[in-house]
Scaffold this active site. Sequence first.
Site, PDB file in Angstrom:
ATOM      1  N   SER A 115      -7.934  22.903 -72.978  1.00  0.00           N
ATOM      2  CA  SER A 115      -8.626  23.029 -71.683  1.00  0.00           C
ATOM      3  C   SER A 115      -9.744  24.063 -71.715  1.00  0.00           C
ATOM      4  O   SER A 115     -10.717  23.939 -70.969  1.00  0.00           O
ATOM      5  CB  SER A 115      -7.630  23.433 -70.596  1.00  0.00           C
ATOM      6  OG  SER A 115      -6.611  22.490 -70.481  1.00  0.00           O
ATOM      7  N   HIS A 342       3.347  17.880 -70.851  1.00  0.00           N
ATOM      8  CA  HIS A 342       3.859  18.689 -71.969  1.00  0.00           C
ATOM      9  C   HIS A 342       5.389  18.695 -71.980  1.00  0.00           C
ATOM     10  O   HIS A 342       6.021  18.728 -73.034  1.00  0.00           O
ATOM     11  CB  HIS A 342       3.361  20.138 -71.872  1.00  0.00           C
ATOM     12  CG  HIS A 342       1.970  20.357 -72.393  1.00  0.00           C
ATOM     13  ND1 HIS A 342       1.581  19.975 -73.658  1.00  0.00           N
ATOM     14  CD2 HIS A 342       0.883  20.945 -71.836  1.00  0.00           C
ATOM     15  CE1 HIS A 342       0.305  20.316 -73.843  1.00  0.00           C
ATOM     16  NE2 HIS A 342      -0.137  20.902 -72.750  1.00  0.00           N
ATOM     17  N   ASP A 379      -9.979  17.155 -68.219  1.00  0.00           N
ATOM     18  CA  ASP A 379     -10.476  17.925 -69.357  1.00  0.00           C
ATOM     19  C   ASP A 379     -10.113  17.235 -70.670  1.00  0.00           C
ATOM     20  O   ASP A 379     -10.852  17.261 -71.631  1.00  0.00           O
ATOM     21  CB  ASP A 379      -9.990  19.382 -69.307  1.00  0.00           C
ATOM     22  CG  ASP A 379      -8.497  19.505 -69.016  1.00  0.00           C
ATOM     23  OD1 ASP A 379      -7.830  18.472 -68.811  1.00  0.00           O
ATOM     24  OD2 ASP A 379      -8.003  20.646 -68.979  1.00  0.00           O
TER      25      ASP A 379
HETATM   26 ZN   LIG Z   1      -2.132  21.314 -72.038  1.00  0.00          ZN
END
Ligand SMILES: [Zn+2]
Lengths: 499, 254
Positions: A115, A342, A379
């Site tokens: 990011s 994640h 992103d």
């Molecule tokens: Zn990440």
Amino acid sequence: MINIKKIAAIASCSLVTIAANAAVLPSNQTDSQWFKDSAQLVSDKTQQTAPKKAKNVILFVGDGMGISTLTAARIFEGQQQINNQGGEENLLSFEHFPKTALVKTYNTNQQTPDSAGTMTAIVTGVKSKAGVLSVSDNSLRANCLSSKDNELITLVDLANAKGLSTGVVSTARITHATPAAAYAASPERNWEADSNLPAEAVANECKDIAYQLVMRDEANALSVALGGGRRNFIPSDVTDGENKTGRRDDGVDLTQAWTDNLSNSAYVWDQAGFDAIDVTTTDHLLGLFNSSHMEYEADRADDTAGEPSLTEMTQKSIELLNKNDKGYLLIVESGRIDHAHHAGNAYRAMMDTVELSNAVKAAVATTDPAETLIMVTADHSHVFTIAGYPKRGNPILGLVHNVGGDLAIAKDGKPFTTVGYTNGPGAVVGVRDDLSSVDTKDKDFMQQSLVPMNSETHAGEDITLHATGPGSDLVQGVIEQNVIFHIINQAQTLGGTKY
Amino acid sequence: MQHNTSSKPFSYTSALTMAGTLIALLISSTAAHAVQCESLDSSHLSARYAVSNNLGVTKEITLLRNDQEVIYQHSAQSFELWNTRGEYVRYFPNERRSVSYQNGDLLSLNIHFDFKQLNHLISPKTIASMQQLPSSSNKATDICMTEQQYQGQQQNHSLAITWLDKLALPKLFRVTDKKGSIQYELLEIKALPKSDFIALTSGYRDIDFADVGDNESDPFIAKMIHQGFIQHGSSGFYDSQGKQIQNGESGHQH
Ligand SMILES: [Zn+2]
């Protein structure tokens, strides 16, 4: 006279086209709702014109919101709506926007990005390496000295210099990489509080990210900063309203500095304080609603002191920024889609994506489309997949059922889910769990994955950019991520380059 | 969450699934009169237990209480903290690093824990469901060591507890089923000043679990991810249903 002739020519031409179609296409084709809806959509597009200059720009960033996330979230949202046909037909609010581009996300040193490097590209027009915030890739990561004179000017700096108002909003810590790149230059994304600075950084006078947010000159200050990350703003010997200690070793209370240094300023940390803010009398609003990241949308109702939603934060920011007749730049991040992925937990990623869609919808509803460029992007992506051959309307988080309605069975004799991950904590080690009697739609279900890793990873394929409003015509094609800076710079005439 | 119990070196489930004849261990009842009662505050103490199964495998764990938080130490490599805010922290003393799990992080990993169970080793709900046996002559001279006996059944497991009511901890806790048994025996108990507890958890460089995924370039995180530090510890605790808890997580993948 010439114009009238031209219009007449176009009109007769299109009549000819329709007549020709009528001759070629059978009525079972042209009467199809699919056919009619699409023809109407294209017809509408021929009428679209967007002015080139935007007074206001709102940029939404879904952290980790790749294309598969958009597809799954639109089905997820669609399947919760009454009278949905299956969910697949649904569109997230910003997927209705007229202009779209594909965006290449790689960092200068990584094929699959993080990011920090990607947001640096978006807000400075310069691609950089992973882990660094708004410094060029001549800088070494986490090396203060090397970052000197490699700091980059951001959209926020340019907008403030032009006399616009600026705001940054995130559901992550406001000092987290994506929002931080907008207002801070740092060779290390983790330098969020002064206690994170190594000796080299202190010796060479690099400032932590929270410090850089607050200690800006009033002329270049943010008018709004809303998010999590309170601990990075308060001293380590101070306990906050949610019984958490700060992480500042310098003893500085930056929330106090915010209200001391800036005119008509306010600091809030809970839902009640947020709700009580009167935007007519507040010109500088700092809201830090969690010690660390704000809650996932799925868990927000359970927060100790209450947290505003991304939609509420977006609306309040627009109300406050809108006071500036010259216009504003607002950057809004949905920061936790990334975290849910994640963790290998698709439900929370879906919920946060839908909430981002709601926030965009609210922004569209409360701004003038003739003067506000609204863009939505990500992103980077995640290794999140939509697989198998589930029938239309199959629950997106459910087990795959074939078109005939029977449960699809893998080669190991067990059912499988539509969504999954290439890697992550849900990896199958040894024998795959039999999901036959498992509610895979539960909010806490962790999707199965292939490669065992403690944390699921980002993915390297392109993400999307969606745009509506003045300047949105510039959004087209397959672009490098740093082009987003140039689109805003051009549309809002920020003076960052020759435009 | 994958619960591959066969990989656990020592766990409740594996103890109970091991083939073999149940050999009831004879438990010494001389547990640990290390301190006098008046100096013991049940909210600030340290209690060391021997955990053993019917095959004679033994390890030690230490429970450390500090009001609204509790630590379990079960190896030199790491110890774990839970608190009433629903947070969980894993500490790595050798590296002076820690990983904090906020409530939402735990939920996203499908991890649920019962603080009361952790704070008392056995859930008060479990004890409430058990039968209290008539007290025999009270052998304890120290009121802290006043014992109550409980026994009961839960999910085909027999539970037997010798409970120290003043400290709200078991002196002895044994779970038995037809395949084997596991028991916790109090070895030592002592006062733990708040300052000592705080010192134990100070000076660690902490990272949120939510941030682990974005920090794989951090050598500690990379190493720990490789070793599977998040999900593959072995704590050997029970939840209120008598199910094994690994690192504070109970239940199983939905
Ligand atoms: Zn990440």
